[in-house]
Write an enzyme that holds these catalytic residues in place. Structure first.
Site, PDB file in Angstrom:
ATOM      1  N   HIS A 264      -5.199   9.228  -0.013  1.00 35.40           N
ATOM      2  CA  HIS A 264      -5.138   8.401   1.193  1.00 35.40           C
ATOM      3  C   HIS A 264      -6.166   8.859   2.230  1.00 35.40           C
ATOM      4  O   HIS A 264      -5.847   9.139   3.393  1.00 35.40           O
ATOM      5  CB  HIS A 264      -3.735   8.418   1.807  1.00 35.40           C
ATOM      6  CG  HIS A 264      -3.424   7.209   2.627  1.00 35.40           C
ATOM      7  ND1 HIS A 264      -3.434   7.213   4.009  1.00 35.40           N
ATOM      8  CD2 HIS A 264      -3.115   5.944   2.277  1.00 35.40           C
ATOM      9  CE1 HIS A 264      -3.124   6.014   4.467  1.00 35.40           C
ATOM     10  NE2 HIS A 264      -2.919   5.214   3.425  1.00 35.40           N
TER      11      HIS A 264
ATOM     12  N   HIS B 284       3.684  -2.217   3.274  1.00 36.06           N
ATOM     13  CA  HIS B 284       3.612  -0.844   2.770  1.00 36.06           C
ATOM     14  C   HIS B 284       4.914  -0.489   2.049  1.00 36.06           C
ATOM     15  O   HIS B 284       5.987  -0.646   2.632  1.00 36.06           O
ATOM     16  CB  HIS B 284       3.395   0.152   3.916  1.00 36.06           C
ATOM     17  CG  HIS B 284       2.060   0.026   4.575  1.00 36.06           C
ATOM     18  ND1 HIS B 284       1.791  -0.931   5.523  1.00 36.06           N
ATOM     19  CD2 HIS B 284       0.909   0.746   4.404  1.00 36.06           C
ATOM     20  CE1 HIS B 284       0.535  -0.807   5.924  1.00 36.06           C
ATOM     21  NE2 HIS B 284      -0.020   0.196   5.266  1.00 36.06           N
TER      22      HIS B 284
ATOM     23  N   ASP C  31       0.817  -1.213   0.000  1.00 35.45           N
ATOM     24  CA  ASP C  31       0.000   0.000   0.000  1.00 35.45           C
ATOM     25  C   ASP C  31       0.851   1.264   0.000  1.00 35.45           C
ATOM     26  O   ASP C  31       1.945   1.287   0.565  1.00 35.45           O
ATOM     27  CB  ASP C  31      -0.891   0.045   1.249  1.00 35.45           C
ATOM     28  CG  ASP C  31      -2.049  -0.932   1.191  1.00 35.45           C
ATOM     29  OD1 ASP C  31      -2.081  -1.772   0.269  1.00 35.45           O
ATOM     30  OD2 ASP C  31      -2.911  -0.856   2.084  1.00 35.45           O
ATOM     31  N   ASP C  32       0.283   2.313  -0.584  1.00 31.56           N
ATOM     32  CA  ASP C  32       0.718   3.713  -0.424  1.00 31.56           C
ATOM     33  C   ASP C  32       1.746   4.195  -1.426  1.00 31.56           C
ATOM     34  O   ASP C  32       2.101   5.376  -1.423  1.00 31.56           O
ATOM     35  CB  ASP C  32       1.249   3.999   0.989  1.00 31.56           C
ATOM     36  CG  ASP C  32       0.212   3.780   2.070  1.00 31.56           C
ATOM     37  OD1 ASP C  32      -0.969   3.570   1.731  1.00 31.56           O
ATOM     38  OD2 ASP C  32       0.579   3.809   3.256  1.00 31.56           O
TER      39      ASP C  32
ATOM     40  N   HIS D  49      -6.132   3.093  -4.200  1.00 30.45           N
ATOM     41  CA  HIS D  49      -6.015   3.345  -2.756  1.00 30.45           C
ATOM     42  C   HIS D  49      -6.409   4.791  -2.442  1.00 30.45           C
ATOM     43  O   HIS D  49      -5.910   5.378  -1.486  1.00 30.45           O
ATOM     44  CB  HIS D  49      -4.579   3.050  -2.311  1.00 30.45           C
ATOM     45  CG  HIS D  49      -4.397   2.745  -0.856  1.00 30.45           C
ATOM     46  ND1 HIS D  49      -5.203   1.861  -0.160  1.00 30.45           N
ATOM     47  CD2 HIS D  49      -3.480   3.202   0.052  1.00 30.45           C
ATOM     48  CE1 HIS D  49      -4.782   1.786   1.103  1.00 30.45           C
ATOM     49  NE2 HIS D  49      -3.757   2.608   1.257  1.00 30.45           N
TER      50      HIS D  49
END
Length: 207
Positions: free
Chosen positions: A88, A175, A33-34, A84
């Site tokens: 965020h 992440h 993620d991210d 995503h």
């Protein structure tokens, strides 16, 4: 406070979300993620390549705008892409229209049929809106949380967490972010070595 292993009750309460894949398959589904960002995402890609592994990257739209070359590398190396949101956003603290608009802004860049809510926080009303906007959208959660985002967690503890709880069909959350890198850099290559030795394959999530 967070749980490394997602409780069965939570999966029952939110059956419209995907928490794990089939337990019959000797396969692990790694997710990141991210990203995409410099240094960290290329590090992940390099480790995955060493094990001929495919994974799923849940990308922030704003990071794709900033680092389009890294985003293209992720795609070109055969990994799956997930949305995503663009910035965020935490669903529980965001009104539904703003959340949907932010999702769609990212979708203009990503064109993905997978979505993971940041922080794992999303309202039922937001789930409904996203599915209305993209009927084929799959909302992906996880059943093993590495804790790599936790700056107070020792890398050795993060490694122990994922090795203890990962099983057939697990969706494991890491992440590719600077905040997580101290732990990710330690955990990912060691976990991959152990899992490979156990005969696991590593597949991308696909809608």
């Amino acid at each position: 406070m967070y749980l490394v292993k997602t409780p069965r009750l939570l999966k029952i309460l939110y059956p419209e979300l995907i928490w794990n894949k089939s337990r019959d398959n000797h396969c692990i589904y790694l997710t990141f993620d991210d990203g995409p960002i410099p240094i960290v995402t290329p590090f992940v890609l390099n480790i995955l390549k060493q094990y001929n592994a495919r994974a799923t990257f849940f990308c922030i739209g704003d990071n794709v705008n900033k680092h389009p070359d890294i985003f293209e590398q992720v795609k070109n190396e055969g990994h799956s892409i997930g949305n995503h949101t663009h910035n965020h956003l935490k669903g529980w603290k965001t009104d539904d229209k703003t959340y949907l608009d932010n999702f769609l802004k990212a979708d203009d860049l990503l064109h993905a049929d997978l979505f993971r809510p940041p922080y794992g926080r999303i309202k039922r009303s937001q789930i409904k809106l996203l599915k209305q906007a993209k009927p084929d959208l799959e909302l992906i959660m996880w059943d093993v949380l590495s804790g790599d985002f936790d700056i107070n967690l020792k890398p050795e503890a993060s490694l122990k967490n994922v090795l203890k709880h990962t099983e057939n069909g697990s969706i494991v959350l890491f992440h590719d972010s600077l905040k997580a890198f101290d732990r990710l850099e330690y955990v990912l290559p060691r976990a991959m070595e152990v899992w490979s030795g156990m005969g696991y394959s590593f597949g991308p999530l696909a809608p």
